[in-house]
Design an enzyme around this catalytic site. Structure first.
Site, PDB file in Angstrom:
ATOM      1  N   CYS A  31       5.359   4.354  25.632  1.00 60.40           N
ATOM      2  CA  CYS A  31       4.639   5.382  25.066  1.00 60.40           C
ATOM      3  C   CYS A  31       3.942   5.375  25.212  1.00 60.40           C
ATOM      4  CB  CYS A  31       5.740   6.196  24.022  1.00 60.40           C
ATOM      5  SG  CYS A  31       5.363   5.230  22.328  1.00 60.40           S
ATOM      6  N   HIS A 630       0.651 -21.349 -13.062  1.00 62.39           N
ATOM      7  CA  HIS A 630       2.968 -20.693 -12.920  1.00 62.39           C
ATOM      8  C   HIS A 630       2.843 -21.099 -13.469  1.00 62.39           C
ATOM      9  CE1 HIS A 630       6.317 -19.446 -10.219  1.00 62.39           C
ATOM     10  NE2 HIS A 630       5.167 -19.116 -10.119  1.00 62.39           N
TER      11      HIS A 630
END
Length: 708
Positions: A31, A630
């Site tokens: 398409c 962290h």
């Protein structure tokens, strides 16, 4: 990062390999933006590998071994390259039908709880999708004509237009008027019926012979016309073979050909079973036309007109009685319909409205969705410049151009929005704002089927209302995406680290790394410790000097270092037990086995990241050094339990400021390692990042040296 390819030919080969090879392809179509594969076995698709290809914006699995690959504007070229590959010379391999296959097909028909829904919408989609190009072309011609009309160059509503402008009208009306024939052709192909038979059946009701009967002055015997006194409309009936046949102008109709082809497929395939294959070419089309043209004229045509008018009237009632509700529902509904291909029925209603009542009221609110979509893409584009994401910048640039100038949303949806879950909620706010504006200001209409782009703004009325609504949708979505990012904080840290590594590799390949002796030593984060040492007691000074001796040695005592965010034992990243940190994907740094849960800022700067769960923080210094802290491994799974966050994102912090208090016993009870990691995420931009490991330190002691 997507795998680079050598061009469309190489991309075609990789796609074909990814879907299982030519032997797994039953058929291939395309398409405006997507390759559409019908495969023998959908389980053979390597979806991850295809998603990783440069040139592929996204992939979509569908039921029935159907698979879509979103390419964007280059889809026709890629399709041609695939079909021209030697292995695809046959256009796909027919599916061999074993006894098991036949039984499975029968079972699937009886099963069909969801399959029939998929097939219904696939039928609608494939009937309209190939017409995207000509519909877009006609909409742009209408837009140009509307601009000329607005500027007073010509009055397109005048009854005495010159032959030149009548011809211009014909250029765009050709698509809309003969749309039923085009739809019939595509629908017939979808249902595996000779498409020219479907087109011929529909064309019979659009010939001058048929439409001439609609003229009450034609004087054709057997035709009578009456005027509806209430509606002021004219209704004509022709008596054909002694039977009354309601006459309609079928130009621009879409429901009639869709209904007609569904019946034609039954008739056509029934005739194929009746007649020997040797005479199919003669008798199947002949009897199909002989049966279907009268059936369509007498029954299906009036029924299709009635169905289309009924649906249009229902939406028109909602638009007239609750315009704000209607204007809000449409843009909020479209973001979920388009990815599934379920928006085609509404597109059909738009065409039906234009043909029956002379204007459409759906496209105006729909524009709010489209421009909210494009605004979200613009936000991503701005962020890609800010974070130097080359691949995303290319994707967003192409998608934004296709949207703003073509009105096509698929490149944005499949290339970006559906990949990042944070975008949709922000885009929906833009849809809501635009819809509310359209509803409050009284709605927006158009007399043309137009793709909602910048070029087609003049076809909407009132143009000012439409322009205000789509502008608000665009900038609201853009701002929300830009200021809150389309990536999560953790994803952003990792993406930036990957970017830095890639840039460093490119710089090294070009030989652009400057000599180390020409670089500046940057010692970040020990300012507070140094100041304390200089202003405190001799004992404190001695302690501070001892703790910084290792870091200062390389620079003969000059400069600063990154401070430890927590007290404990300093270890190398290879010892922390996390492969991501050990790989240095998030930069060079250290791990610290914490002695307590008191976590402080290791450096002066802006707190660019402070996640709600409290397990990660990102700080950017004034010199552009990006530091990640962290706490623990996989502690995000604790959802903030045991983490008492004391800061917020965007805040300025100084070395030693408390970031979070952590209950280390809670972390251990949850069976997560407690090691606290600190890395320099933009290590690749620096000459060196030197960790100083194997020591026990207090919070604030220097543990990393950074050199520019």
């Amino acid at each position: 990062m997507n795998t680079p390819t050598a061009g469309p030919a190489a991309l075609a080969e990789k796609i074909l390999h990814g879907v299982g090879g030519p032997e797994n392809v039953e058929s291939l179509t395309h398409c405006a933006t997507r390759l559409r594969f019908q495969l023998h076995d959908g389980e053979k698709v390597d979806q991850a590998a295809i998603d990783a290809l440069d040139g592929v914006m996204g992939t979509v699995r569908q039921s029935g071994d159907r698979f879509q690959i979103v390419i964007g504007g280059a889809v026709a070229n890629v399709y041609a390259k695939i079909m021209n590959l030697p292995s695809m010379s046959g256009g796909g391999a027919p599916r061999p039908q074993s006894d098991a296959d036949v039984k499975a097909a029968i079972r699937s028909k009886s099963r069909g709880r969801y399959a029939w829904v998929d097939n219904f919408f696939e039928y609608l989609s494939d009937s309209f999708r190939p017409l995207m190009g000509v519909l877009l072309g006609s909409s742009l011609i209408i837009a140009i004509a509307s601009v000329l009309d607005a500027l007073g160059v010509v009055d397109f509503r005048a009854a005495d237009k010159s032959a030149t402008w009548v011809f211009v009208d014909a250029m765009w009306r050709s698509v809309l008027y003969f749309l039923p024939i085009m739809v019939a052709y595509n629908a017939s192909k979808k249902l595996k019926v000779d498409p020219w038979v479907g087109a011929a059946v529909m064309a019979a009701l659009m010939t001058p012979n048929f439409t001439g009967m609609l003229n009450p002055k034609s004087g054709i015997p057997g035709v009578s016309c009456t005027t509806n006194a209430t509606l002021g409309t004219q209704e004509c009936v022709a008596h054909v073979f002694g039977l009354p046949m309601q006459l309609n102008d079928y130009g621009g109709q879409v429901f009639v050909p869709l209904l007609m082809v569904a019946v034609l497929a039954l008739v056509y395939k029934g005739l194929q079973r009746i007649f020997p294959e040797a005479v199919h070419l003669v008798f199947v089309p002949f009897f199909s036309m002989l049966i279907m043209i009268p059936v369509t004229a007498f029954l299906i045509g009036p029924l299709g007109i009635w169905a289309g008018n009924g649906l249009g009237s229902g939406l028109s009632w909602l638009n007239g009685n609750a315009p704000i509700v209607f204007a809000i529902i449409i843009p909020l509904l479209y973001p979920f319909l388009v990815p599934l291909g379920l928006h085609w029925p509404l597109n059909a209603l738009m065409l039906q409205n234009i043909n029956t009542i002379g204007f459409d009221f759906i496209q105006g609110p729909m524009g709010a969705w489209n421009f909210a979509c494009f605004g979200a893409t613009a936000g991503v584009l701005l962020l890609s410049f800010r974070h130097r994401e080359k691949e995303m910048r290319q994707t967003a640039t192409g998608a934004l151009a296709a949207g703003l100038f073509g009105g096509i949303s698929e490149p944005s949806l499949y290339g970006i929005h559906l990949r990042f879950k944070r975008i949709y909620p922000r885009m929906l706010v833009g849809c809501l704002v635009g819809g509310v504006i359209v509803g409050v200001l009284g709605g927006v209409d158009t007399k043309a089927f137009a793709f909602t782009s910048l070029l087609t703004i003049p076809v909407f009325s009132p143009m000012a209302t439409y322009a205000i609504a789509i502008t608000a949708s665009f900038f609201v979505s853009m701002a929300l995406v830009y200021f809150s990012d389309f990536r999560t904080p953790e994803d952003r840290v990792q993406a930036n680290a990957a970017r830095d590594a890639a840039e460093a590799a490119e710089a090294a390949a070009r030989g652009e790394v400057a000599a180390t002796e020409d670089r500046e030593l940057v010692t970040v984060g020990a300012t507070a410790a140094t100041a304390a040492a200089s202003e405190g007691s001799p004992a404190q000074s001695a302690s501070a000097s001892a703790s910084t001796a290792v870091a200062e040695a390389p620079s003969a005592g000059a400069g600063l270092t990154l401070a430890a965010p927590v007290a404990g034992r300093v270890v190398g990243l290879d010892e922390v037990g996390d492969p991501v940190f050990a790989s240095r994907a998030l930069g060079e740094g250290v791990g610290i086995e914490p002695a307590d849960g008191h976590v402080v800022a290791p450096v002066d700067g802006e707190l660019v990241t402070a996640v709600d769960t409290g397990h990660a923080f990102g700080i950017r210094t004034a010199d552009g050094i990006e530091v990640l802290i962290h706490i623990g491994i996989d502690t995000v799974q604790m959802m903030g339990e045991g983490f008492d966050v004391r800061v917020r994102s965007g805040q300025q912090v100084r070395t030693g400021d408390l970031l979070v208090e952590v209950d280390l016993d809670a972390v251990r009870a949850a069976k997560h390692p407690t090691v606290t990691l600190m890395t320099v995420t933009n290590t690749a931009d620096l000459a060196s990042v030197e960790p100083h490991i194997g020591q026990d330190v207090a919070a604030g002691a220097p543990v990393v040296t950074v050199r520019r």
